[in-house]
Design a protein around this motif. Structure first.
Motif, short mmCIF file in Angstrom:
data_model
loop_
_atom_site.label_atom_id
_atom_site.label_comp_id
_atom_site.label_asym_id
_atom_site.label_seq_id
_atom_site.Cartn_x
_atom_site.Cartn_y
_atom_site.Cartn_z
N ALA A 107 7.11 0.28 -2.03
CA ALA A 107 7.30 -1.17 -1.98
C ALA A 107 7.67 -1.64 -0.57
O ALA A 107 7.16 -2.64 -0.07
CB ALA A 107 8.37 -1.59 -2.98
N GLN A 108 8.58 -0.90 0.09
CA GLN A 108 9.00 -1.26 1.45
C GLN A 108 7.84 -1.10 2.43
O GLN A 108 7.63 -1.94 3.30
CB GLN A 108 10.19 -0.40 1.88
N THR A 109 7.11 0.00 2.28
CA THR A 109 5.96 0.23 3.15
C THR A 109 4.91 -0.87 2.96
O THR A 109 4.34 -1.37 3.93
CB THR A 109 5.32 1.60 2.85
N ALA A 110 4.68 -1.24 1.70
CA ALA A 110 3.71 -2.30 1.40
C ALA A 110 4.12 -3.61 2.07
O ALA A 110 3.29 -4.33 2.64
CB ALA A 110 3.59 -2.49 -0.11
N ARG A 111 5.41 -3.92 2.01
CA ARG A 111 5.91 -5.15 2.63
C ARG A 111 5.63 -5.16 4.13
O ARG A 111 5.16 -6.15 4.70
CB ARG A 111 7.42 -5.29 2.36
N ASN A 112 5.92 -4.03 4.80
CA ASN A 112 5.70 -3.93 6.24
C ASN A 112 4.21 -4.04 6.60
O ASN A 112 3.85 -4.67 7.59
CB ASN A 112 6.26 -2.61 6.77
N ILE A 113 3.38 -3.39 5.78
CA ILE A 113 1.93 -3.43 6.02
C ILE A 113 1.41 -4.85 5.89
O ILE A 113 0.63 -5.33 6.72
CB ILE A 113 1.18 -2.49 5.03
N VAL A 114 1.84 -5.55 4.84
CA VAL A 114 1.39 -6.93 4.61
C VAL A 114 1.79 -7.83 5.78
O VAL A 114 0.99 -8.62 6.29
CB VAL A 114 1.93 -7.46 3.27
N ILE A 115 3.05 -7.69 6.22
CA ILE A 115 3.54 -8.52 7.34
C ILE A 115 2.70 -8.25 8.60
O ILE A 115 2.29 -9.18 9.30
CB ILE A 115 5.03 -8.24 7.60
N GLN A 116 2.44 -6.96 8.85
CA GLN A 116 1.67 -6.60 10.04
C GLN A 116 0.24 -7.11 9.95
O GLN A 116 -0.31 -7.63 10.94
CB GLN A 116 1.66 -5.08 10.21
#
Length: 373
Positions: A107-116
């Motif tokens: 979930a945290q990785t997904a959030r970072n990927i989406v923001i990037q």
């Protein structure tokens, strides 16, 4: 991750134009690194994120062998057939190894990927907007000046004016508004980098297009421009319409058009001359405001010898040679300028000899006139 994640991806795709597949592919690659970092850096794994539910699963990839030498990458046939009875030696088998708390990491990785990815998409939008405006004029406000480099507020992006693109005698101040020429747009990791110029000849060309409707509409055309920014520019124009005066069109009624350009360039002088397909006429025009008596040319080597009245010599050459220099750049010819007295003296002293067609005849005429006087 769950259905809300998939719904969010669909929303991003609609509003930002970012494909959900692009985000999921990037997420799967990032999750492999996260698994290796947090659980097993020697693992040979793949990640699958469901396009329907958003659930992420980790799979260990192993090759079926007779004798297992590496437990990380290999599995025996007996163990493999406990998973699938149809497998054989040489086949690959995937075994789910998803850790219990992997969902939080995913979930945290997904959030970072989406923001990037959103940042990348926004940068790409800005880049595409400005790359399409390359070689055009833009108005911007000077935001700051750091080590001589000027940073300009262009709205969505900050443009930069390197020292080499600044007019030497212009005094730039924060909050001053200027017109700039968009010289180059680069796509960097930090987004679009817009290189602006106040010295490029393109700035003069675009200003003319703004001020002179005949140039904008293609009735009057610009043949060439030579410029020494902040001091003087020479401009050669022509038209195919016999009813139009190309120089008059650029100058405008009572000089209003050319004045607007000169004001924008903080008093830079603007010489407008007529281009002519006859190179001798064009070369003579290029030395304006000096009056030319004779032009000799070597068209193969693009070299010219131009004769002016001795009283016009300093005007033809210009202060510190500027007029001659700009004329040479404008025509793309090498120009040798001689005053009549200097020319005649050189002939008599045999320092000057006929090198061009028709020059010998002209020399004889000069010597004849001299003898008569």
């Amino acid at each position: 991750m769950n259905q809300e994640f998939i719904n969010a991806l669909n929303e991003i795709e609609r509003n930002k134009g970012i494909s959900s597949d692009v985000i999921i592919d990037a997420l799967e690659k990032a999750l492999i690194k996260s698994y290796e970092k947090n659980f097993d850096d020697n693992a040979n794994v793949s990640v699958s994120v469901s396009r329907d539910t958003g659930e992420a699963k980790i799979y260990s990839i192993k090759t079926i062998v007779e004798d297992v030498d590496n437990k990380i990458t290999e599995i025996s046939l007996d163990e493999a057939r406990l998973i699938n009875n149809n497998l054989n030696i040489g086949d690959e088998v995937t075994i789910e190894v998803t850790p219990k708390n992997f969902g939080r990491i995913a979930a945290q990785t997904a959030r970072n990927i989406v923001i990037q990815k959103i940042k990348d998409a926004e940068r790409e939008i800005v880049y595409n907007e400005f790359i399409n405006r390359e070689k055009e004029i833009i108005t911007g406000i000077i935001q700051r000046i750091d080590h001589g480099i000027i940073y300009v507020d262009l709205g969505k992006v900050e443009g930069i004016v390197p020292l080499s693109e600044q007019i030497p005698n212009e005094e730039y101040k924060v909050n001053d508004r200027y017109k700039f020429y968009i010289k180059e747009v680069k796509n960097t990791t930090k987004g679009a980098q817009v290189i602006l110029s106040r010295t490029d000849t393109g700035l003069v060309k675009r200003l003319l297009e703004l001020e002179v409707p005949e140039i904008h509409d293609g009735i009057v055309e610009i043949f060439s421009i030579s410029r020494e920014a902040g001091s003087r520019t020479k401009l050669a124009v022509f038209t195919r319409d016999e009813n139009i005066d190309p120089v008059g069109a650029c100058v405008g009624f009572k000089g209003t058009r050319v004045k607007a350009i000169v004001d924008e360039l903080n008093g830079e002088k603007l010489d407008i001359i007529i281009w002519d397909k006859d190179i001798k006429v064009f070369l003579a025009n290029s030395l304006s405001p000096a009056e030319v008596l004779k032009v000799f040319v070597n068209e193969k080597e693009k070299i010219a010898r131009i004769i002016v009245d001795s009283g016009q010599l300093s005007l033809a050459i210009g202060k510190e040679g500027q007029n001659a220099r700009l004329a040479a750049k404008l025509t793309n010819w090498k120009i040798d300028i001689k005053g009549t007295e200097q020319y005649l003296e050189g002939i008599q002293n045999k320092n000057i000899v006929a090198e061009f067609p028709e020059e010998e005849e002209y020399i004889n005429d000069l010597l004849g006139d001299f003898d008569e006087n």
